[in-house]
Motif scaffolding. Structure first.
Motif, PDB file in Angstrom:
ATOM      1  N   ALA A  93       0.833  -1.206   0.000  1.00  0.00           N
ATOM      2  CA  ALA A  93       0.000   0.000   0.000  1.00  0.00           C
ATOM      3  C   ALA A  93       0.867   1.256   0.000  1.00  0.00           C
ATOM      4  N   ASP A  94       1.942   1.231   0.797  1.00  0.00           N
ATOM      5  CA  ASP A  94       2.848   2.382   0.838  1.00  0.00           C
ATOM      6  C   ASP A  94       3.519   2.587  -0.517  1.00  0.00           C
ATOM      7  N   ASP A  95       3.923   1.490  -1.156  1.00  0.00           N
ATOM      8  CA  ASP A  95       4.570   1.589  -2.469  1.00  0.00           C
ATOM      9  C   ASP A  95       3.602   2.113  -3.525  1.00  0.00           C
ATOM     10  N   ARG A  96       2.343   1.688  -3.436  1.00  0.00           N
ATOM     11  CA  ARG A  96       1.348   2.201  -4.388  1.00  0.00           C
ATOM     12  C   ARG A  96       1.163   3.695  -4.216  1.00  0.00           C
ATOM     13  N   ASP A  97       1.151   4.143  -2.942  1.00  0.00           N
ATOM     14  CA  ASP A  97       1.031   5.572  -2.691  1.00  0.00           C
ATOM     15  C   ASP A  97       2.237   6.322  -3.251  1.00  0.00           C
ATOM     16  N   ARG A  98       3.437   5.750  -3.071  1.00  0.00           N
ATOM     17  CA  ARG A  98       4.641   6.383  -3.625  1.00  0.00           C
ATOM     18  C   ARG A  98       4.577   6.455  -5.150  1.00  0.00           C
ATOM     19  N   LEU A  99       4.089   5.369  -5.780  1.00  0.00           N
ATOM     20  CA  LEU A  99       3.946   5.378  -7.233  1.00  0.00           C
ATOM     21  C   LEU A  99       2.988   6.479  -7.681  1.00  0.00           C
ATOM     22  N   ALA A 100       1.882   6.635  -6.954  1.00  0.00           N
ATOM     23  CA  ALA A 100       0.928   7.688  -7.303  1.00  0.00           C
ATOM     24  C   ALA A 100       1.566   9.066  -7.170  1.00  0.00           C
ATOM     25  N   ARG A 101       2.376   9.238  -6.126  1.00  0.00           N
ATOM     26  CA  ARG A 101       3.051  10.524  -5.936  1.00  0.00           C
ATOM     27  C   ARG A 101       4.078  10.767  -7.028  1.00  0.00           C
ATOM     28  N   ILE A 102       4.785   9.718  -7.442  1.00  0.00           N
ATOM     29  CA  ILE A 102       5.752   9.846  -8.540  1.00  0.00           C
ATOM     30  C   ILE A 102       5.038  10.221  -9.826  1.00  0.00           C
ATOM     31  N   ASP A 103       3.906   9.533 -10.111  1.00  0.00           N
ATOM     32  CA  ASP A 103       3.154   9.846 -11.330  1.00  0.00           C
ATOM     33  C   ASP A 103       2.660  11.285 -11.323  1.00  0.00           C
ATOM     34  N   GLU A 104       2.172  11.731 -10.149  1.00  0.00           N
ATOM     35  CA  GLU A 104       1.677  13.104 -10.056  1.00  0.00           C
ATOM     36  C   GLU A 104       2.801  14.109 -10.290  1.00  0.00           C
ATOM     37  N   ARG A 105       3.962  13.837  -9.694  1.00  0.00           N
ATOM     38  CA  ARG A 105       5.100  14.737  -9.886  1.00  0.00           C
ATOM     39  C   ARG A 105       5.547  14.744 -11.341  1.00  0.00           C
ATOM     40  N   LEU A 106       5.545  13.569 -11.997  1.00  0.00           N
ATOM     41  CA  LEU A 106       5.930  13.502 -13.411  1.00  0.00           C
ATOM     42  C   LEU A 106       4.951  14.285 -14.273  1.00  0.00           C
ATOM     43  N   HIS A 107       3.646  14.186 -13.944  1.00  0.00           N
ATOM     44  CA  HIS A 107       2.652  14.957 -14.705  1.00  0.00           C
ATOM     45  C   HIS A 107       2.893  16.453 -14.554  1.00  0.00           C
ATOM     46  N   ILE A 108       3.249  16.869 -13.336  1.00  0.00           N
ATOM     47  CA  ILE A 108       3.524  18.287 -13.102  1.00  0.00           C
ATOM     48  C   ILE A 108       4.745  18.724 -13.901  1.00  0.00           C
ATOM     49  N   LEU A 109       5.815  17.908 -13.862  1.00  0.00           N
ATOM     50  CA  LEU A 109       7.043  18.251 -14.584  1.00  0.00           C
ATOM     51  C   LEU A 109       6.816  18.301 -16.091  1.00  0.00           C
ATOM     52  N   GLU A 110       5.897  17.460 -16.571  1.00  0.00           N
ATOM     53  CA  GLU A 110       5.603  17.424 -17.999  1.00  0.00           C
ATOM     54  C   GLU A 110       4.564  18.462 -18.406  1.00  0.00           C
ATOM     55  N   GLY A 111       4.076  19.226 -17.427  1.00  0.00           N
ATOM     56  CA  GLY A 111       3.119  20.288 -17.720  1.00  0.00           C
ATOM     57  C   GLY A 111       1.691  19.821 -17.876  1.00  0.00           C
ATOM     58  N   ALA A 112       1.418  18.527 -17.566  1.00  0.00           N
ATOM     59  CA  ALA A 112       0.068  18.002 -17.736  1.00  0.00           C
ATOM     60  C   ALA A 112      -0.849  18.414 -16.597  1.00  0.00           C
ATOM     61  N   THR A 113      -0.270  18.643 -15.409  1.00  0.00           N
ATOM     62  CA  THR A 113      -1.062  19.016 -14.246  1.00  0.00           C
ATOM     63  C   THR A 113      -0.526  20.314 -13.677  1.00  0.00           C
ATOM     64  N   PRO A 114      -1.328  21.374 -13.617  1.00  0.00           N
ATOM     65  CA  PRO A 114      -0.823  22.632 -13.080  1.00  0.00           C
ATOM     66  C   PRO A 114      -0.560  22.534 -11.585  1.00  0.00           C
ATOM     67  N   MET A 115       0.454  23.258 -11.134  1.00  0.00           N
ATOM     68  CA  MET A 115       0.732  23.320  -9.701  1.00  0.00           C
ATOM     69  C   MET A 115      -0.424  24.015  -8.994  1.00  0.00           C
ATOM     70  N   SER A 116      -0.707  23.598  -7.774  1.00  0.00           N
ATOM     71  CA  SER A 116      -1.730  24.265  -6.984  1.00  0.00           C
ATOM     72  C   SER A 116      -1.315  25.705  -6.718  1.00  0.00           C
ATOM     73  N   THR A 117      -2.315  26.573  -6.588  1.00  0.00           N
ATOM     74  CA  THR A 117      -2.043  27.996  -6.385  1.00  0.00           C
ATOM     75  C   THR A 117      -1.760  28.275  -4.915  1.00  0.00           C
ATOM     76  N   VAL A 118      -0.644  28.932  -4.661  1.00  0.00           N
ATOM     77  CA  VAL A 118      -0.288  29.374  -3.315  1.00  0.00           C
ATOM     78  C   VAL A 118      -0.496  30.873  -3.240  1.00  0.00           C
ATOM     79  N   GLU A 119      -1.253  31.326  -2.255  1.00  0.00           N
ATOM     80  CA  GLU A 119      -1.446  32.765  -2.069  1.00  0.00           C
ATOM     81  C   GLU A 119      -0.785  33.200  -0.774  1.00  0.00           C
ATOM     82  N   TYR A 120      -0.420  34.467  -0.716  1.00  0.00           N
ATOM     83  CA  TYR A 120       0.246  35.031   0.458  1.00  0.00           C
ATOM     84  C   TYR A 120      -0.669  36.093   1.054  1.00  0.00           C
TER      85      TYR A 120
END
Length: 273
Positions: free
Chosen positions: A94-121
């Motif tokens: 289960a932990d490895d599956r979660d890590r895989l999901a996090r890796i996929d999400e990060r790869l999507h962000i790096l590839e521009g497929a998923t926009p970064m969440s908006t941080v406001e100050y």
């Protein structure tokens, strides 16, 4: 009787490992020549060796293996060890599956497929809360999440015993424990307009924050670590640094909603480098 080399070959282990198993008392030889020091193993010990090798291949610890080999009821001891090991492997998967999901999400962000969440100050106002504190063995959702539910139960019980009702939103915050790897976990609910002290919880005034980095997390608690990472990445990219304890404010949460419907503000006090 087998020499140590013959016995090692049958069990497909090294002579060095057999000597180690002898040294820790798990599988001592049946006989040791007093003059030469040569070790000899009996036919009856083959079953112990094969059982030891099997359990090691399954990832069981030497303490557990020793308990099996020395048990009066080996079948029962073996079953207990295997059931425990199975649960450990399920958790690891289960932990490895979660890590895989996090890796996929990060790869999507790096590839521009998923926009970064908006941080406001923006500034955050002071708030008074009813709070309890606990300890987690370290950072990360895998350490913090198990500490949360018992603290919520403790806090709601204490507030109820004082004749009050928990008031949303809930506010959690975290602090490093000096000279320790532990993390102080604070769970709280918003206090009444006129705070009422009670046994089992503290009335805490959370100070205002002049400038906070704020990101809205939508989803369950196991995935909140990814949102925190996105917030921290953006804070660094924007030239800020964290200046105090971070907070989580649960805007939409509770047992009436599934966790994938929860809405949580992640708040970090910041200042320019």
């Amino acid at each position: 009787m087998y020499t140590i080399g013959e016995f090692a070959a049958i069990g497909r282990v090294s002579v060095r490992m057999l000597r180690h198993y002898d040294a820790i008392g798990i599988l001592p030889p049946a006989d040791v020549d007093e003059r030469t020091g040569y070790r000899y193993y009996a036919d009856a010990q083959l079953a112990d060796l094969l059982r030891l090798v099997e359990l090691r291949d399954l990832g069981c610890g030497l303490d557990e293996i020793g308990a099996v080999l020395s048990a009066a009821d080996r079948s029962s001891a073996m079953r207990e060890v295997l059931v425990r090991r199975r649960a450990q492997i399920e958790t690891s998967i289960a932990d490895d599956r979660d890590r895989l999901a996090r890796i996929d999400e990060r790869l999507h962000i790096l590839e521009g497929a998923t926009p970064m969440s908006t941080v406001e100050y923006r500034p955050i106002g002071a708030v008074t809360v009813y709070a309890v504190e606990g300890r987690a063995p370290g950072m990360g959702p895998e350490n913090v999440s198990p500490a949360i539910d018992p603290l919520i139960e403790r806090l709601t019980g204490a507030i109820g015993a004082a004749g009050r009702e928990p008031r949303e939103p809930g506010v959690f915050w975290y602090e490093a424990v000096p000279d320790s790897e532990e993390l102080a976990v604070h769970v709280s609910f918003t206090a009444d307009p006129e705070p009422v002290p009670g046994e089992g919880y503290d009335v805490v005034d959370l100070p205002p924050i002049a400038t906070a980095a704020v990101l809205t997390h939508r989803g369950d608690m196991p995935s909140i670590g990814r949102s925190w990472m996105a917030l921290m990445d953006q804070v660094v990219a924007d030239g800020y640094r964290i200046t105090g304890p971070t907070r989580e404010v649960y805007l939409e949460a509770g047992p009436e909603l599934s966790q994938d419907q929860w809405v949580t503000e992640l708040i970090a006090p910041v200042a320019r480098d």
